[in-house]
Design an enzyme around this catalytic site. Sequence first.
Site, PDB file in Angstrom:
ATOM      1  N   HIS A  23       6.675  -5.957  11.720  1.00 28.85           N
ATOM      2  CA  HIS A  23       5.943  -4.699  11.896  1.00 28.85           C
ATOM      3  C   HIS A  23       5.328  -4.617  13.293  1.00 28.85           C
ATOM      4  O   HIS A  23       4.119  -4.430  13.462  1.00 28.85           O
ATOM      5  CB  HIS A  23       4.857  -4.571  10.816  1.00 28.85           C
ATOM      6  CG  HIS A  23       4.321  -3.165  10.663  1.00 28.85           C
ATOM      7  ND1 HIS A  23       3.378  -2.632  11.515  1.00 28.85           N
ATOM      8  CD2 HIS A  23       4.575  -2.207   9.754  1.00 28.85           C
ATOM      9  CE1 HIS A  23       3.078  -1.409  11.138  1.00 28.85           C
ATOM     10  NE2 HIS A  23       3.802  -1.118  10.058  1.00 28.85           N
TER      11      HIS A  23
ATOM     12  N   HIS B 123       1.289   3.891   2.070  1.00 27.26           N
ATOM     13  CA  HIS B 123       1.810   4.578   3.253  1.00 27.26           C
ATOM     14  C   HIS B 123       3.329   4.691   3.177  1.00 27.26           C
ATOM     15  O   HIS B 123       4.010   3.786   2.692  1.00 27.26           O
ATOM     16  CB  HIS B 123       1.403   3.852   4.539  1.00 27.26           C
ATOM     17  CG  HIS B 123       0.015   4.210   4.991  1.00 27.26           C
ATOM     18  ND1 HIS B 123      -0.697   3.458   5.899  1.00 27.26           N
ATOM     19  CD2 HIS B 123      -0.796   5.249   4.661  1.00 27.26           C
ATOM     20  CE1 HIS B 123      -1.874   4.016   6.115  1.00 27.26           C
ATOM     21  NE2 HIS B 123      -1.958   5.105   5.377  1.00 27.26           N
TER      22      HIS B 123
ATOM     23  N   HIS C 130       0.853  -1.193   0.000  1.00 30.89           N
ATOM     24  CA  HIS C 130       0.000   0.000   0.000  1.00 30.89           C
ATOM     25  C   HIS C 130       0.888   1.243   0.000  1.00 30.89           C
ATOM     26  O   HIS C 130       2.106   1.158   0.077  1.00 30.89           O
ATOM     27  CB  HIS C 130      -0.966  -0.006   1.188  1.00 30.89           C
ATOM     28  CG  HIS C 130      -0.321   0.003   2.533  1.00 30.89           C
ATOM     29  ND1 HIS C 130       0.336  -1.089   3.069  1.00 30.89           N
ATOM     30  CD2 HIS C 130      -0.224   0.992   3.480  1.00 30.89           C
ATOM     31  CE1 HIS C 130       0.791  -0.788   4.267  1.00 30.89           C
ATOM     32  NE2 HIS C 130       0.469   0.468   4.537  1.00 30.89           N
TER      33      HIS C 130
ATOM     34  N   HIS D 283       5.805   2.020   4.083  1.00 31.05           N
ATOM     35  CA  HIS D 283       5.807   0.813   3.255  1.00 31.05           C
ATOM     36  C   HIS D 283       6.250   1.076   1.818  1.00 31.05           C
ATOM     37  O   HIS D 283       6.550   0.113   1.105  1.00 31.05           O
ATOM     38  CB  HIS D 283       4.419   0.176   3.241  1.00 31.05           C
ATOM     39  CG  HIS D 283       4.034  -0.471   4.528  1.00 31.05           C
ATOM     40  ND1 HIS D 283       4.119  -1.829   4.757  1.00 31.05           N
ATOM     41  CD2 HIS D 283       3.575   0.077   5.684  1.00 31.05           C
ATOM     42  CE1 HIS D 283       3.723  -2.097   5.982  1.00 31.05           C
ATOM     43  NE2 HIS D 283       3.386  -0.953   6.577  1.00 31.05           N
TER      44      HIS D 283
ATOM     45  N   HIS E  48      -5.405  -1.455  11.761  1.00 36.06           N
ATOM     46  CA  HIS E  48      -4.564  -2.629  11.978  1.00 36.06           C
ATOM     47  C   HIS E  48      -5.371  -3.642  12.791  1.00 36.06           C
ATOM     48  O   HIS E  48      -6.251  -3.264  13.563  1.00 36.06           O
ATOM     49  CB  HIS E  48      -3.285  -2.270  12.750  1.00 36.06           C
ATOM     50  CG  HIS E  48      -2.336  -1.405  12.001  1.00 36.06           C
ATOM     51  ND1 HIS E  48      -1.359  -1.890  11.171  1.00 36.06           N
ATOM     52  CD2 HIS E  48      -2.215  -0.053  11.956  1.00 36.06           C
ATOM     53  CE1 HIS E  48      -0.668  -0.888  10.646  1.00 36.06           C
ATOM     54  NE2 HIS E  48      -1.166   0.239  11.116  1.00 36.06           N
TER      55      HIS E  48
ATOM     56  N   ASP F  91       0.160  -4.359   6.118  1.00 27.77           N
ATOM     57  CA  ASP F  91      -0.792  -3.885   7.119  1.00 27.77           C
ATOM     58  C   ASP F  91      -2.184  -4.311   6.677  1.00 27.77           C
ATOM     59  O   ASP F  91      -2.561  -4.100   5.520  1.00 27.77           O
ATOM     60  CB  ASP F  91      -0.740  -2.363   7.237  1.00 27.77           C
ATOM     61  CG  ASP F  91       0.580  -1.876   7.824  1.00 27.77           C
ATOM     62  OD1 ASP F  91       1.362  -2.715   8.313  1.00 27.77           O
ATOM     63  OD2 ASP F  91       0.839  -0.660   7.759  1.00 27.77           O
TER      64      ASP F  91
ATOM     65  N   HIS G 118      -7.401  -1.889   5.566  1.00 29.18           N
ATOM     66  CA  HIS G 118      -6.389  -0.897   5.944  1.00 29.18           C
ATOM     67  C   HIS G 118      -6.599   0.439   5.251  1.00 29.18           C
ATOM     68  O   HIS G 118      -7.047   1.392   5.872  1.00 29.18           O
ATOM     69  CB  HIS G 118      -4.988  -1.435   5.682  1.00 29.18           C
ATOM     70  CG  HIS G 118      -3.898  -0.616   6.295  1.00 29.18           C
ATOM     71  ND1 HIS G 118      -3.812  -0.427   7.656  1.00 29.18           N
ATOM     72  CD2 HIS G 118      -2.864   0.070   5.748  1.00 29.18           C
ATOM     73  CE1 HIS G 118      -2.783   0.342   7.929  1.00 29.18           C
ATOM     74  NE2 HIS G 118      -2.185   0.664   6.783  1.00 29.18           N
TER      75      HIS G 118
END
Length: 726
Positions: A422, A69, A67, A72, A400, A178, A157
């Site tokens: 993580h 974010h 994803h 990441h 999460h 995530d 997420h």
Amino acid sequence: MAADVPTLSITLLGAGQEVGRSCCVLQYRNITIVLDTGVHPAHSGIASLPFIDELDWSTVDAILITHFHLDHAAALTYITEKTNFRDGRGKVYMTHPTKALHKFMMQDFVRMGSSGSDSIISPLDLSMSISSIIPVSVHQLISPFPGFSFTPYHAGHVLGACMFSIDLAGLKILYTGDYSREDDRHLVKAEVPPVRPDVLIVESTFGVHNLEPRDEKEARFTSLVHAIIRRGGHVLLPTFALGRAQELLLILDEYWKKHTDLHNVPIYYASSLARKCMAVYQTYIHTMNSNIRTRFAKRDNPFVFKYISNVPQTRGWERKIAEGPPCVVLASPGFMQTGPSRELFELWCPDSRNGLIITGYSVEGTLARDIMTEPDEIVSLKGNTIPRKISVDEISFSAHVDYQQNSEFIELVKAPHIVLVHGEQNAMARLRGALQAKYKNQNEDIKIHTPRNLETLRLTFRGERVAKAIGHLAAKPPKANDVLAGLLVAKDYSYTLLDPRDLHDFAGLATCTIAQRLKVALGVGWELVRWHLEGMYGSVEDGIDAEGIVTMRVMGVVDVKQTGEQEIALEWESSAANDMIADSTLAVLTTIDRSPASRLGMFLEAHFGDVEYHMPEEPDEVEQGEQPSAEPSFLIQLDEADARINLLSMTVESPSPGLRRRVQAVLNMALSTVSSLSESFAAPPPPDSTTAADPSAAAKSADDGQASAIAEVPQAENDSTEVETK
């Protein structure tokens, strides 16, 4: 099927017993895959990157991004443009929404970095990196090269987030990134992939902590916001521009609609990416849950908000809002390290009427985490000390999984190896202990791993693989101990068992049969051919083919046909086994005319014409009143009289004395002709009383010796042929 024992290596360049800079390296059978390439939000510049120097990036075959974010995906541009990644064959994959949002997130990341001294990439680097990304769809099977394939599945997420089900040379790996298993207002919850993996790499962000139910959480959140407004304060909601911000906007817009006393209280979405990213959200409505899709189908776009607006993009807007009437502001970034959320916090911090609500997960080392200890004062970005009077609350809308959701998902996946990533060290250790205790009570042998950064985890798997039966073989379910026979097709380290008839549908290949035909010139009778073939193979099948030609089938494979007076044809379907039988049949046929029995037959035919060869007859084949023939013989018919030569004793039987004497004379002459020189000139045996007393008996004994020797020759030759064939 037994095979070698390969080893999977898992190395974390980030997110090993920490939250941030997710970067997981898989290496198996000379294939290298990297999962996520994030930065650490608590650090800046080079220090925020994963440990990229520990990997030769030219050897990487693929990078999969779960994803958009920053923790990441933000290191992707540096890796593709500043390392030797482009010297190899590696490709970068992410979903369509992730690519669209990643572009905007990274543009903001580059802009924020260029204002300081820690800039690590340029706008040109970003443009080059974005152009090389290959977008994929959820549930789409991607096979970049033999031995490697993957399928994205919904992860919840944020918009576009996915987990990857990976097949590495037959080894199944599930990487969650995530993920969230909770239904919210706009996203579908994470799926459970239908394939059971050998290894599950799963997040452990919340450890063993359980979150409160969504309805209770939303009610507590809106009540707290309303209370701060009533006391004349400002509400600060630090969030990231994308993800949980959209969920909070949907909650607030609905709450404002129900409370008329709040209609004059503005809600601001303070993000330079807000307008661009909301357009992306409206584009990918079809990837969201049924609630959003239903509203959109009724021409009710849920992301066109009535009570929410973007802040005016003018210099000093933060101070104007701080000095204005009560309001709610969603400002990025969520960790409050820099940007609008940090500036607003420093302005509102000294006023006790104001309130700060932390709505997401806070990484250790960030202001969002530190402020939850409610210190009496903070240090501003300029180094000044500011008293803290603002109220601080935490209501986590972080998408999460908590312990209950995570443990249930792990139970459903049923992987024998679980790798936790993580998560902070203590939270991860508690989760590992809880899972180990759970599986111990269930008497299940599940391995839980918690590798640190740069610590390579090596997992060895048994070299057994399962072949999947398809097509005609799968039409009838087999029972226990049944044997399935078919073609075993190995493709990209997976095995399929199928009937040859299904080969075209499965592999696009056409099947064909090679028919072999061979003609041999042979000047012997058909019955003699039969005698030799039966001597070699025991029995042959008699028949007539479609053209009316007499045929003998050898071992159910090779057809021997009499196609002419002195011509034999062999026909068979070519295969490794069939070709060997045909070769041995040909060897027998080509030696028939050189055998003593064949030469004797030809000698007799020259004197008497046609000579019939007779084999011993079975009792049920003999007509009533006839005496069955117990030994092989030649039958000679002449002037309505017949004579039979016994091939074992070499004696002549005939009702006609004249024919019997004539045949006996020719037989004696034939025996002396076809015998070898060594037999013809062999030294006579020493005289004894019998030979001295009866010379004719001695001659008869010599003749019998010749006959006996000749009678044994065919059997000897047959034996030698059989040995050669084997």
